[in-house]
Scaffold this active site. Sequence first.
Site, PDB file in Angstrom:
ATOM      1  N   THR A   1       0.826  -1.240  -0.102  1.00  0.00           N
ATOM      2  CA  THR A   1      -0.022  -0.252  -0.092  1.00  0.00           C
ATOM      3  C   THR A   1       1.022   1.285   0.110  1.00  0.00           C
ATOM      4  OG1 THR A   1      -1.694  -1.097   1.094  1.00  0.00           O
ATOM      5  CG2 THR A   1      -2.077   1.382   1.022  1.00  0.00           C
TER       6      THR A   1
ATOM      7  N   GLU B   1       0.938   9.667  -5.451  1.00  0.00           N
ATOM      8  CA  GLU B   1       1.335  10.898  -4.918  1.00  0.00           C
ATOM      9  C   GLU B   1       2.373  11.545  -6.370  1.00  0.00           C
ATOM     10  OE1 GLU B   1       1.040  13.083  -2.816  1.00  0.00           O
ATOM     11  OE2 GLU B   1       0.536  12.123  -0.962  1.00  0.00           O
TER      12      GLU B   1
ATOM     13  N   HIS C   1      -6.788   0.545  -0.791  1.00  0.00           N
ATOM     14  CA  HIS C   1      -6.145  -0.543  -1.696  1.00  0.00           C
ATOM     15  C   HIS C   1      -7.204  -1.806  -1.895  1.00  0.00           C
ATOM     16  CE1 HIS C   1      -1.848  -2.308  -2.477  1.00  0.00           C
ATOM     17  NE2 HIS C   1      -2.716  -2.471  -3.385  1.00  0.00           N
TER      18      HIS C   1
END
Length: 130
Positions: free
Chosen positions: A36, A44, A70
């Site tokens: 994750t 990002e 996730h």
Amino acid sequence: MAKAMPIGASGTAEETVEFKHTLTAHHPELPPVYSTPDMIRLMETAAFQALQPYCEDGEITVGTSIHVEHRAASGIGARIRAEAVLESFDGKFYVVRVTAWDDVKEIGRGTVGRAVVNVGKFSEKLKHSQ
């Protein structure tokens, strides 16, 4: 300050899952699936790519929040693609919708928050706060 960032501005980032991106790399008892934190890092990066073209010289965007699920596992060798689309702006903070896919399916989704900072001023502030 940054140029106006149009709602819908988008960016992408891709990588192939290697051992270093897996849960096993962090702890040998965990399965060898995409972690994750690595998925979030890729999201990002896609968000950064979406907004960076609108920043002035000496400016970047930095992460301020993350709300991500996730939803599916991906193994070593899977090609991961993160997509980011600017969804809103409230005067200081940008909200970017992010999605991650492997070769077959969506594996994650959510939003990340970002803000524009001047790298020089940001670095100076860090020096004085230590």
